[in-house]
Motif scaffolding. Structure first.
Motif, mmCIF file in Angstrom:
data_model
loop_
_atom_site.group_PDB
_atom_site.id
_atom_site.type_symbol
_atom_site.label_atom_id
_atom_site.label_comp_id
_atom_site.label_asym_id
_atom_site.label_seq_id
_atom_site.Cartn_x
_atom_site.Cartn_y
_atom_site.Cartn_z
ATOM 1 N N ALA A 18 24.971 86.195 71.024
ATOM 2 C CA ALA A 18 24.821 86.010 69.577
ATOM 3 C C ALA A 18 25.947 85.095 69.090
ATOM 4 O O ALA A 18 27.122 85.379 69.336
ATOM 5 N N THR A 19 25.579 83.984 68.436
ATOM 6 C CA THR A 19 26.606 83.028 68.006
ATOM 7 C C THR A 19 27.204 83.423 66.649
ATOM 8 O O THR A 19 28.165 82.840 66.186
ATOM 9 N N ARG A 20 26.574 84.409 65.972
ATOM 10 C CA ARG A 20 27.134 84.934 64.710
ATOM 11 C C ARG A 20 26.660 86.369 64.531
ATOM 12 O O ARG A 20 25.704 86.799 65.203
ATOM 13 N N ASP A 21 27.324 87.102 63.630
ATOM 14 C CA ASP A 21 26.867 88.457 63.310
ATOM 15 C C ASP A 21 25.446 88.358 62.778
ATOM 16 O O ASP A 21 25.139 87.453 61.995
ATOM 17 N N THR A 22 24.595 89.263 63.211
ATOM 18 C CA THR A 22 23.216 89.188 62.719
ATOM 19 C C THR A 22 22.536 90.556 62.737
ATOM 20 O O THR A 22 23.075 91.529 63.274
ATOM 21 N N LYS A 54 28.679 89.121 66.490
ATOM 22 C CA LYS A 54 28.888 87.842 67.202
ATOM 23 C C LYS A 54 29.475 88.122 68.594
ATOM 24 O O LYS A 54 30.341 88.987 68.741
ATOM 25 N N GLY A 55 29.019 87.410 69.581
ATOM 26 C CA GLY A 55 29.569 87.555 70.932
ATOM 27 C C GLY A 55 28.818 88.573 71.791
ATOM 28 O O GLY A 55 29.059 88.671 72.995
#
Ligand code: HEM
Length: 321
Positions: free
Chosen positions: A197-201, A210-211
């Motif tokens: 995940a490239t951002r919180d979602t 993220k991460g």
């Protein structure tokens, strides 16, 4: 298949798959690597074995440096014969983009990247299709009534000795159904590829920071009762409507993943599966060897993909061929 270099390559790919399998746990739970001392994680997850296999693999091309220069030789040949008005393949296309971007300071195109890209495609594209075809052979050897129906369709549409083209697909719904049922039932890429995940979602009511490493659960979806009646059964008929026409199911079927990073080779793989299986079953019949049953369980040594086990199959030439 008597070619020793080809056999060596085949064995190396299998060894690589097996060694990568040990990395499944730290891939899914990367923090484990920080909790345990390196010597222990190396032993538990067979990191040495993996390093050794990669080294062996690179040596296959006569050493690490040559690994980079071997595709480069191919690249040089392409560059020398490049016709910008008529690019032949991916390498030609990439070389043209490289030239175009030469003055761009953010350019990421390079010969090394191209060499690894070619290797990547070769690895991602060879075992997946081969293993799916092997599943198809095993299923048809196990279910002769399915094989007979598929062969009857091949005989009707393709005059003896004629090879299939993609144009024949529309007239071969049963073959299409067999291929789709093979992709569903085998669920070869059981968890797809790992994504981060490239951002919180938010997804499906879950918070994903993220991460986070996110993987699909393709096999579970392919056996989910909400989408499939008797999911454990190999039933090509589930893909046909009452008139015997092939119906593409969208929901609950994702053998090639979904979204932007879904399989790059899906169209090629579908073409290969269709052309290869029709060609093989036109002239050959697969069955279980006398006194033996085909083992349809996954090869347990491989974790990321559901590989078929290596085993004997009886192959006979169809009458008249
Ligand atoms: C039956 C055969 C195949 C199956 C079942 C299959 C399945 C998959 C799956 C599940 C993924 C991961 C998608 C995701 O994570 O959402 C993937 C990625 C990929 N596949 Fe395939 N594949 C097959 C054949 C091929 C072929 C023939 C090629 C190329 C020649 C290929 C090239 C790739 C590449 C490059 C990716 C990575 C795409 C990306 O990260 O953007 N695959 N494949």
């Amino acid at each position: 298949m008597d070619n020793p270099r080809l056999l060596e390559f085949e064995n190396l790919i299998r060894e690589m798959e097996a060694s990568i399998a040990h990395l499944a746990i730290p891939d899914i739970f990367p923090w484990i690597m920080y909790l345990l001392p390196g010597s222990l994680t190396g032993r538990i997850f067979h990191l040495d074995l993996q390093k050794k296999t990669i080294h062996k693999f690179l040596n296959y091309f006569n050493g690490v440096r040559v690994f980079i220069t071997l595709p480069q030789k191919e690249i040089e040949e392409h560059r020398a014969t490049l016709d910008r008005d008529d690019p032949r393949d991916l390498i030609d296309g990439y070389l043209m983009m490289m030239e175009e971007k030469a003055d761009d300071p953010n350019n990421t195109f390079s010969e090394k990247d191209l060499a690894i890209l070619v290797l990547d495609l070769f690895l991602a594209g060879s075992e997946t299709t081969t293993n799916t075809l092997t599943w198809l052979f095993y299923y048809l050897a196990t279910y002769p009534e399915v094989q007979q129906k598929m062969q009857a369709e091949i005989d009707e549409v393709l005059p003896k000795g004629t090879l299939a083209t993609l144009d024949n697909k529309l007239r071969m719904p049963y073959t299409e159904a067999v291929i789709h049922e093979t992709l569903r039932k085998s669920s070869l890429a059981a968890t797809g590829a790992q994504h981060v995940a490239t951002r919180d979602t938010q997804l499906g009511g879950y918070y994903i920071p993220k991460g986070t490493i996110v993987m699909g659960a393709q096999e579970t979806v392919h056996h989910d009762l909400r989408y499939w009646d008797r999911p454990d059964k190999f039933l090509p008929e589930r893909w046909l409507d009452q008139q015997g026409k092939f119906t593409t199911k969208k929901e609950g079927f994702l053998p090639f993943g979904v979204g932007k990073r879904s399989c790059l080779g899906e169209a090629l793989a579908r073409m290969e599966l269709f052309i290869f299986s029709t060609t093989v079953f036109q002239s050959l019949t697969f069955s279980q060897p006398p006194g033996k049953r085909i083992d349809l369980r996954y090869e347990p040594k491989v974790i990321f993909t559901h590989n078929p086990k290596i085993q004997d199959v009886l192959i006979t030439v169809r009458p008249g061929f």
